[in-house]
Design a protein around this motif. Structure first.
Motif, PDB file in Angstrom:
ATOM      1  N   ILE A  69       0.986  -1.301  -0.040  1.00 43.23           N
ATOM      2  CA  ILE A  69      -0.022   0.020   0.121  1.00 43.23           C
ATOM      3  C   ILE A  69       1.004   1.269  -0.065  1.00 43.23           C
ATOM      4  O   ILE A  69       1.771   1.409   0.869  1.00 43.23           O
ATOM      5  CB  ILE A  69      -0.957  -0.005   1.134  1.00 43.23           C
ATOM      6  CG1 ILE A  69      -1.647  -1.259   1.271  1.00 43.23           C
ATOM      7  CG2 ILE A  69      -1.665   1.140   1.333  1.00 43.23           C
ATOM      8  CD1 ILE A  69      -2.410  -1.533   2.586  1.00 43.23           C
ATOM      9  N   ASN A  70       0.966   1.889  -1.047  1.00 47.68           N
ATOM     10  CA  ASN A  70       1.725   3.205  -1.127  1.00 47.68           C
ATOM     11  C   ASN A  70       1.008   4.467  -1.186  1.00 47.68           C
ATOM     12  O   ASN A  70      -0.127   4.672  -1.813  1.00 47.68           O
ATOM     13  CB  ASN A  70       2.563   3.126  -2.552  1.00 47.68           C
ATOM     14  CG  ASN A  70       3.831   2.240  -2.626  1.00 47.68           C
ATOM     15  OD1 ASN A  70       4.042   1.737  -1.608  1.00 47.68           O
ATOM     16  ND2 ASN A  70       4.052   2.026  -3.806  1.00 47.68           N
ATOM     17  N   TYR A  71       1.279   5.151   0.132  1.00 53.49           N
ATOM     18  CA  TYR A  71       0.468   6.628   0.334  1.00 53.49           C
ATOM     19  C   TYR A  71       1.454   7.742  -0.123  1.00 53.49           C
ATOM     20  O   TYR A  71       2.384   7.735   0.414  1.00 53.49           O
ATOM     21  CB  TYR A  71       0.179   6.539   1.771  1.00 53.49           C
ATOM     22  CG  TYR A  71      -0.877   7.729   2.081  1.00 53.49           C
ATOM     23  CD1 TYR A  71      -2.138   7.683   1.768  1.00 53.49           C
ATOM     24  CD2 TYR A  71       0.134   8.808   2.758  1.00 53.49           C
ATOM     25  CE1 TYR A  71      -2.847   8.842   2.018  1.00 53.49           C
ATOM     26  CE2 TYR A  71      -0.706   9.828   3.096  1.00 53.49           C
ATOM     27  CZ  TYR A  71      -1.993   9.898   2.552  1.00 53.49           C
ATOM     28  OH  TYR A  71      -3.007  10.880   3.154  1.00 53.49           O
ATOM     29  N   CYS A  95      -3.972   6.716  -2.544  1.00 53.14           N
ATOM     30  CA  CYS A  95      -3.138   5.319  -2.216  1.00 53.14           C
ATOM     31  C   CYS A  95      -3.084   4.541  -3.337  1.00 53.14           C
ATOM     32  O   CYS A  95      -4.239   4.611  -4.383  1.00 53.14           O
ATOM     33  CB  CYS A  95      -4.029   4.770  -1.325  1.00 53.14           C
ATOM     34  SG  CYS A  95      -3.434   4.973   0.228  1.00 53.14           S
ATOM     35  N   ILE A  97      -2.375   0.513  -4.625  1.00 51.83           N
ATOM     36  CA  ILE A  97      -2.287  -0.741  -3.923  1.00 51.83           C
ATOM     37  C   ILE A  97      -1.878  -1.744  -4.805  1.00 51.83           C
ATOM     38  O   ILE A  97      -2.599  -1.868  -6.075  1.00 51.83           O
ATOM     39  CB  ILE A  97      -3.670  -0.861  -2.979  1.00 51.83           C
ATOM     40  CG1 ILE A  97      -4.007   0.036  -2.111  1.00 51.83           C
ATOM     41  CG2 ILE A  97      -3.364  -2.323  -2.421  1.00 51.83           C
ATOM     42  CD1 ILE A  97      -5.391   0.540  -1.559  1.00 51.83           C
ATOM     43  N   ILE A 171      -1.842   6.278   8.820  1.00 55.50           N
ATOM     44  CA  ILE A 171      -0.403   5.976   8.073  1.00 55.50           C
ATOM     45  C   ILE A 171       0.723   6.515   9.175  1.00 55.50           C
ATOM     46  O   ILE A 171       1.750   5.884   9.329  1.00 55.50           O
ATOM     47  CB  ILE A 171      -0.228   6.490   6.682  1.00 55.50           C
ATOM     48  CG1 ILE A 171      -1.042   5.857   5.745  1.00 55.50           C
ATOM     49  CG2 ILE A 171       1.034   6.812   6.294  1.00 55.50           C
ATOM     50  CD1 ILE A 171      -0.563   4.591   5.215  1.00 55.50           C
ATOM     51  N   LEU A 200      -9.433   1.625   3.798  1.00 58.10           N
ATOM     52  CA  LEU A 200      -9.430   1.597   2.373  1.00 58.10           C
ATOM     53  C   LEU A 200     -10.469   0.966   1.658  1.00 58.10           C
ATOM     54  O   LEU A 200     -10.793   1.220   0.732  1.00 58.10           O
ATOM     55  CB  LEU A 200      -7.901   0.998   1.999  1.00 58.10           C
ATOM     56  CG  LEU A 200      -6.647   1.744   2.563  1.00 58.10           C
ATOM     57  CD1 LEU A 200      -5.488   0.889   2.182  1.00 58.10           C
ATOM     58  CD2 LEU A 200      -6.733   3.091   1.745  1.00 58.10           C
TER      59      LEU A 200
END
Length: 316
Positions: A69-71, A95, A97, A171, A200
């Motif tokens: 999961i990249n924020y 985000c 994902i 986060i 999410l």
């Protein structure tokens, strides 16, 4: 050691980022070779939090053997997906994902620092600990289970404009926990990750609903899928404001099935999907389908398919 502040925690993770376990291994896929990134955390870690901080990022196209999961914490960057052959702009508070083995590359350049916070989850840990959270949503369930069917699945989820602040705060809490590790950090990160996934999943459902066709019957079928564990015709009537008799007639005219037949078919299809693609036992997943008694599920399954669950899965 004194706990690091949020800013210093991000700086620490950013400084550690180039020195993670970057171990790209070649895998042959058909006639081509591709790079696959191995687990970036320590061998004893099931969940890790990392952060890229810098003004320019250009990754080689690669795959990875874990969920991520990249924020987009600060600034915007780009992501290129293999199967979609396109470039997606990930803006601040978005985000991105990805599934295990999904192919992608991140890139970006800015006059100011770009900060990307990543939450990485081992595949087997995700299925064992977090699958139930997303199991009520068919589209989301398939997204997270597809890697079990297709070893080189190429899907991603892009959730944009997450400006309510709740996901960002979650986060940040995970960044603080991971940057200030203790012997309990892995145990603490699991419920924190569960909370993040629930947030999410809620955003995913809202995004899907916003794109839904306005056809009310399609919306009803989608609602049935979301609530298979406790759906009733009366519940559907309250949700959409139509008389149960009218709903029954419209569902039958549109789909060729009664309400009860739709619910049963969706439950049976999902049961087969879960049996074939997860390690969940029947006792674990039957409550997700609306069966509180395993024997009731067995009876319904045999009446629907003409075989027991075990015989069906084994192809007897």
């Amino acid at each position: 050691m004194k706990n690091l502040s949020l800013i210093r925690s991000i700086e620490k993770l950013g400084a550690d980022f180039p020195y993670l376990h970057w171990d790209f291994q070649e895998h042959r896929i058909g006639n081509r070779k591709e790079l696959v990134s191995q687990w970036l955390g320590a061998p004893n870690e099931d969940i890790m939090v990392c952060a890229y901080k810098g003004r320019e990022i250009h990754e080689p196209f690669h795959r990875q053997d874990f969920f991520f999961i990249n924020y987009a914490y600060t600034g915007d960057y780009g992501a290129q997906s293999f199967s979609f052959d396109n470039q997606v702009v990930i803006r601040e508070n978005d985000c991105y994902i990805g599934q295990p083995f999904s192919g992608y590359a991140l890139y970006g350049a800015s006059a100011e620092d770009i900060v990307i916070v990543g939450v990485l989850i081992r595949k087997e840990v995700f299925y064992r600990n977090f699958l139930q959270v997303i199991s009520a949503d068919t589209a989301l369930l398939h997204f997270f289970l597809d890697p079990e069917i297709d070893s080189f699945s190429d899907e991603f989820i892009h959730l944009n404009n997450l400006k309510d602040g709740s996901i960002r705060r979650q986060i940040e809490l995970m960044v603080l926990e991971y940057a200030n590790k203790t012997e309990d950090t892995q145990r603490i990160l699991k419920p924190m990750t569960l909370t993040l996934i629930m947030m999410l999943a809620r955003q995913f459902r809202l995004a899907v609903k916003n794109k839904e066709n306005e056809d009310v019957i399609e919306a009803m079928v989608y609602f049935i899928d979301e609530h298979l564990d406790h759906i009733t015709l009366a519940m559907l009537s309250r949700r959409f404001g139509y008389h149960p008799a009218y709903i029954s007639a419209q569902l039958s005219a549109k789909t060729g099935k009664t309400f009860s037949q739709i619910v049963l078919s969706r439950r049976m299809e999902r049961a087969v999907f879960l049996m074939r693609n997860t390690d969940l036992s029947i006792e674990e997943f039957t409550p997700l389908l609306g069966y509180n008694d395993k024997s009731n599920f067995h009876k319904a399954f045999r009446e629907y398919y003409g075989k027991s669950p075990r015989e069906f899965v084994q192809g007897k």
